[in-house]
Design a protein around this motif. Structure first.
Motif, PDB file in Angstrom:
ATOM      1  N   SER A  45      41.836  44.170 -34.459  1.00 22.57           N
ATOM      2  CA  SER A  45      40.450  43.782 -34.702  1.00 22.57           C
ATOM      3  C   SER A  45      39.845  43.021 -33.527  1.00 22.57           C
ATOM      4  CB  SER A  45      40.373  42.904 -35.955  1.00 22.57           C
ATOM      5  OG  SER A  45      41.183  41.737 -35.806  1.00 22.57           O
ATOM      6  N   LEU A  46      40.644  42.595 -32.559  1.00 22.04           N
ATOM      7  CA  LEU A  46      40.154  41.898 -31.373  1.00 22.04           C
ATOM      8  C   LEU A  46      40.118  42.883 -30.207  1.00 22.04           C
ATOM      9  CD1 LEU A  46      42.074  38.519 -31.722  1.00 22.04           C
ATOM     10  CD2 LEU A  46      39.618  38.874 -31.979  1.00 22.04           C
ATOM     11  N   GLU A  47      38.950  43.081 -29.652  1.00 28.67           N
ATOM     12  CA  GLU A  47      38.750  44.069 -28.584  1.00 28.67           C
ATOM     13  C   GLU A  47      38.482  43.360 -27.263  1.00 28.67           C
ATOM     14  OE1 GLU A  47      35.691  47.738 -27.404  1.00 28.67           O
ATOM     15  OE2 GLU A  47      35.408  46.552 -29.226  1.00 28.67           O
ATOM     16  N   ALA A  48      39.205  43.776 -26.226  1.00 25.46           N
ATOM     17  CA  ALA A  48      38.997  43.207 -24.886  1.00 25.46           C
ATOM     18  C   ALA A  48      37.806  43.879 -24.222  1.00 25.46           C
ATOM     19  CB  ALA A  48      40.249  43.390 -24.029  1.00 25.46           C
ATOM     20  N   LYS A  49      36.946  43.060 -23.610  1.00 27.16           N
ATOM     21  CA  LYS A  49      35.769  43.572 -22.910  1.00 27.16           C
ATOM     22  C   LYS A  49      35.358  42.552 -21.857  1.00 27.16           C
ATOM     23  CE  LYS A  49      33.454  43.784 -26.732  1.00 27.16           C
ATOM     24  NZ  LYS A  49      32.389  43.959 -27.743  1.00 27.16           N
ATOM     25  N   ASN A  62      31.137  36.898 -14.417  1.00 27.01           N
ATOM     26  CA  ASN A  62      31.637  38.014 -15.219  1.00 27.01           C
ATOM     27  C   ASN A  62      33.081  37.726 -15.606  1.00 27.01           C
ATOM     28  OD1 ASN A  62      31.433  40.543 -16.458  1.00 27.01           O
ATOM     29  ND2 ASN A  62      32.424  41.543 -14.728  1.00 27.01           N
ATOM     30  N   LEU A  63      33.336  37.584 -16.918  1.00 26.41           N
ATOM     31  CA  LEU A  63      34.660  37.213 -17.404  1.00 26.41           C
ATOM     32  C   LEU A  63      35.152  38.209 -18.442  1.00 26.41           C
ATOM     33  CD1 LEU A  63      34.227  33.360 -17.964  1.00 26.41           C
ATOM     34  CD2 LEU A  63      35.233  34.501 -15.986  1.00 26.41           C
ATOM     35  N   LEU A  64      36.475  38.185 -18.661  1.00 28.29           N
ATOM     36  CA  LEU A  64      37.075  38.951 -19.748  1.00 28.29           C
ATOM     37  C   LEU A  64      36.996  38.143 -21.039  1.00 28.29           C
ATOM     38  CD1 LEU A  64      40.225  40.444 -18.008  1.00 28.29           C
ATOM     39  CD2 LEU A  64      38.483  41.776 -19.188  1.00 28.29           C
ATOM     40  N   GLN A  65      36.867  38.842 -22.149  1.00 28.70           N
ATOM     41  CA  GLN A  65      36.852  38.186 -23.455  1.00 28.70           C
ATOM     42  C   GLN A  65      37.516  39.099 -24.479  1.00 28.70           C
ATOM     43  OE1 GLN A  65      32.735  39.630 -25.547  1.00 28.70           O
ATOM     44  NE2 GLN A  65      32.675  37.660 -24.533  1.00 28.70           N
ATOM     45  N   ALA A  66      37.990  38.481 -25.545  1.00 30.06           N
ATOM     46  CA  ALA A  66      38.502  39.210 -26.708  1.00 30.06           C
ATOM     47  C   ALA A  66      37.588  38.881 -27.879  1.00 30.06           C
ATOM     48  CB  ALA A  66      39.944  38.816 -27.002  1.00 30.06           C
ATOM     49  N   ILE A  85      36.958  34.961 -27.761  1.00 27.00           N
ATOM     50  CA  ILE A  85      37.915  34.235 -26.926  1.00 27.00           C
ATOM     51  C   ILE A  85      37.591  34.552 -25.472  1.00 27.00           C
ATOM     52  CG2 ILE A  85      40.354  33.870 -26.393  1.00 27.00           C
ATOM     53  CD1 ILE A  85      41.035  34.860 -29.188  1.00 27.00           C
ATOM     54  N   TRP A  86      37.084  33.557 -24.741  1.00 28.30           N
ATOM     55  CA  TRP A  86      36.715  33.727 -23.330  1.00 28.30           C
ATOM     56  C   TRP A  86      37.900  33.349 -22.444  1.00 28.30           C
ATOM     57  CZ3 TRP A  86      32.237  35.827 -21.556  1.00 28.30           C
ATOM     58  CH2 TRP A  86      31.163  35.926 -22.446  1.00 28.30           C
ATOM     59  N   LEU A  87      38.255  34.231 -21.519  1.00 28.73           N
ATOM     60  CA  LEU A  87      39.268  33.926 -20.512  1.00 28.73           C
ATOM     61  C   LEU A  87      38.550  33.370 -19.286  1.00 28.73           C
ATOM     62  CD1 LEU A  87      41.629  37.034 -20.798  1.00 28.73           C
ATOM     63  CD2 LEU A  87      41.454  35.012 -22.259  1.00 28.73           C
ATOM     64  N   MET A  88      38.637  32.051 -19.097  1.00 28.68           N
ATOM     65  CA  MET A  88      37.892  31.399 -18.025  1.00 28.68           C
ATOM     66  C   MET A  88      38.499  31.712 -16.655  1.00 28.68           C
ATOM     67  SD  MET A  88      35.774  30.259 -20.101  1.00 28.68           S
ATOM     68  CE  MET A  88      34.686  29.400 -18.972  1.00 28.68           C
ATOM     69  N   GLU A  89      37.824  31.240 -15.581  1.00 29.63           N
ATOM     70  CA  GLU A  89      38.247  31.583 -14.215  1.00 29.63           C
ATOM     71  C   GLU A  89      39.678  31.153 -13.919  1.00 29.63           C
ATOM     72  OE1 GLU A  89      33.782  30.628 -13.774  1.00 29.63           O
ATOM     73  OE2 GLU A  89      35.452  30.099 -15.072  1.00 29.63           O
ATOM     74  N   SER A  90      40.098  29.998 -14.455  1.00 30.50           N
ATOM     75  CA  SER A  90      41.434  29.470 -14.163  1.00 30.50           C
ATOM     76  C   SER A  90      42.493  29.969 -15.123  1.00 30.50           C
ATOM     77  CB  SER A  90      41.399  27.937 -14.206  1.00 30.50           C
ATOM     78  OG  SER A  90      40.965  27.477 -15.474  1.00 30.50           O
ATOM     79  N   TYR A  91      42.135  30.882 -16.040  1.00 29.63           N
ATOM     80  CA  TYR A  91      43.114  31.445 -16.959  1.00 29.63           C
ATOM     81  C   TYR A  91      44.119  32.290 -16.176  1.00 29.63           C
ATOM     82  CZ  TYR A  91      45.041  33.655 -21.114  1.00 29.63           C
ATOM     83  OH  TYR A  91      45.891  34.079 -22.092  1.00 29.63           O
ATOM     84  N   PRO A  92      45.417  32.298 -16.547  1.00 39.50           N
ATOM     85  CA  PRO A  92      46.077  31.659 -17.690  1.00 39.50           C
ATOM     86  C   PRO A  92      46.695  30.291 -17.387  1.00 39.50           C
ATOM     87  CG  PRO A  92      47.569  33.228 -16.693  1.00 39.50           C
ATOM     88  CD  PRO A  92      46.298  33.263 -15.861  1.00 39.50           C
ATOM     89  N   HIS A  94      45.090  27.623 -17.306  1.00 40.67           N
ATOM     90  CA  HIS A  94      44.404  26.734 -18.228  1.00 40.67           C
ATOM     91  C   HIS A  94      43.997  27.532 -19.460  1.00 40.67           C
ATOM     92  CE1 HIS A  94      43.985  24.631 -14.343  1.00 40.67           C
ATOM     93  NE2 HIS A  94      44.106  23.554 -15.076  1.00 40.67           N
ATOM     94  N   PRO A  95      43.789  26.862 -20.607  1.00 40.29           N
ATOM     95  CA  PRO A  95      43.551  27.593 -21.862  1.00 40.29           C
ATOM     96  C   PRO A  95      42.210  28.291 -21.862  1.00 40.29           C
ATOM     97  CG  PRO A  95      43.230  25.236 -22.178  1.00 40.29           C
ATOM     98  CD  PRO A  95      43.816  25.406 -20.803  1.00 40.29           C
ATOM     99  N   PRO A  96      42.056  29.295 -22.732  1.00 44.82           N
ATOM    100  CA  PRO A  96      40.755  29.953 -22.872  1.00 44.82           C
ATOM    101  C   PRO A  96      39.799  29.095 -23.700  1.00 44.82           C
ATOM    102  CG  PRO A  96      42.309  30.896 -24.411  1.00 44.82           C
ATOM    103  CD  PRO A  96      43.076  29.897 -23.592  1.00 44.82           C
TER     104      PRO A  96
END
Length: 395
Positions: A45-49, A62-66, A85-92, A94-96
């Motif tokens: 049910s969680l889609e990456a985009k 421009n970031l990746l998110q689920a 769920i936003w994957l920030m610039e310093s991921y992984p 640091h936490p999303p």
């Protein structure tokens, strides 16, 4: 098929260059790809985009998110909580950033221990995020556990499309002298349309506490306590393993530096060995020349030579120049030694000694510089002769 499409999408996004490229570090992109694929397999049910995220200072990136829903279990019923769920610039490293994403017919519970009014989620798993052990699958499992204990979203009350014209809602002609209290203005349940996000209502949460069996409540609390203890033990175990992994990574870096140092030393030794072999070949060639001269002149008499020096003849201009420069250098060295002795015994005035030494030293410098240039030219000529001779033997 879905996993293959997801992997192809992530490969395309993470390998893209230019202004639209995602800003993640190159050495962590493989881990980001792995975690998003694992999340898609565990929670379809969680889609990456990709999407544009705007920081507080106005910057857009421009970031990746689920995006999708997280299932949770509340009082034996499964609900789906919409999240991003936003994957920030310093991921992984640091936490999303996790946000609850309510639809128009949902509201966020206030106050909530883990969700603020803007929808930002804050749970211990995010605060204790460690690289590279923490991951998105464990995060979603942790969110599902916390949401199941205290749902963050409620349904809003909908107006009745068919209001009863009878002002008396009780059809019984003999009304109850003790009627129930009127409904609270707080959110209440209502039938959900198909394919919507099911979520618990506030009235159900409030009414369930008065109808539950105390033994069931005790059992559920005990189970929650055990789950918390197991989760704490797992977190401590993960931290210890991650500390060991960090130590191994540090040791790997030290070993890599030592390997580079050893490789550099080996390279320098090989270069020095090649230079020594080249000098050895020159010495062997000169030895052959001297041995040949000795064989040709062994047993011959000096004849009419006036001095032993006449027995040696320079074969070329460079050799003749080297002989004269070296002889002049040694003669000046002997003269300087004699001047030092004369000054020590008082046979030469000091000012005359200085003038003589200055003039002789200048001449000696030019003779030595000439000898150095001649020596370099002779060495280059010998190397060329050796190369020509080797090529001749090879053919």
């Amino acid at each position: 098929m879905v996993q293959a499409a997801m992997t192809q999408f992530l490969n395309s996004v993470l390998s893209q260059r230019g202004p639209a490229a995602v800003p993640y570090s190159e050495d962590t992109k493989w881990l980001i790809r792995q975690q998003l694929v694992a999340l898609s397999n565990a929670f379809p049910s969680l889609e990456a985009k990709t999407a544009s995220y705007t920081h507080n200072d106005g910057r857009s990136v421009n970031l990746l998110q689920a995006e999708g829903t997280i299932p949770m279990s509340f009082q034996g019923v499964t609900y789906n909580i919409p999240v991003v769920i936003w994957l920030m610039e310093s991921y992984p490293r640091h936490p999303p950033c996790v946000y609850v994403n309510p639809t128009r017919d949902m509201i966020i519970k206030r106050p909530h221990p883990h969700v603020n009014p803007s929808g930002l989620v804050s749970v211990p798993y995010l605060h204790n995020w460690t690289y590279p052990g923490s991951n998105l699958v464990d995060l979603v499992l942790n969110l599902s556990l916390h949401f199941g204990r205290d749902p963050p979203l409620y349904s809003q009350r909908r107006p009745n499309p068919n209001p009863n014209p009878n002002p008396n809602p009780n059809p019984n002609p003999n009304p109850n002298p003790n009627p129930p209290p009127p409904p609270s203005p707080s959110p209440s349940p209502y039938p959900l349309p198909p394919r919507s996000y099911p979520y618990p209502s506030a009235s159900r949460l409030h009414s369930s506490s008065s109808t539950e069996d105390p033994s069931d409540v005790f059992k559920r609390n005990a189970i929650n306590k055990l789950v918390d203890m197991v989760h704490g033990d797992l977190a401590a175990f993960r931290k210890s393993r991650e500390a060991e992994m960090e130590g191994l990574f540090s040791l790997q870096g030290v070993l890599k530096q030592r390997e580079d140092t050893l490789n550099q030393g080996l390279k320098e030794m090989q270069e020095e060995m090649e230079a020594l072999e080249q000098q050895l070949q020159i010495v062997l060639m000169n030895t052959d020349v001297l041995e040949g001269w000795l064989r040709d002149n062994q047993g011959k008499k000096m004849g009419a030579l006036d001095s032993p020096e006449d027995a040696f003849h320079c074969v070329d201009l460079l050799s003749n120049q080297m002989l004269h420069s070296t002889a002049a250098d040694l003669a000046i060295e002997d003269t300087l030694y004699a001047l030092d002795k004369a000054l020590q015994h008082g046979a030469l005035p000091f000012d005359q000694y200085l003038r003589s030494v200055r003039a002789l030293s200048r001449d000696q410098f030019f003779h030595r510089a000439t000898a150095a240039k001649v020596r370099a030219s002779q060495l280059q000529a010998q190397v060329s002769n050796m190369a020509a001779r080797s090529q001749h033997y090879a053919t």
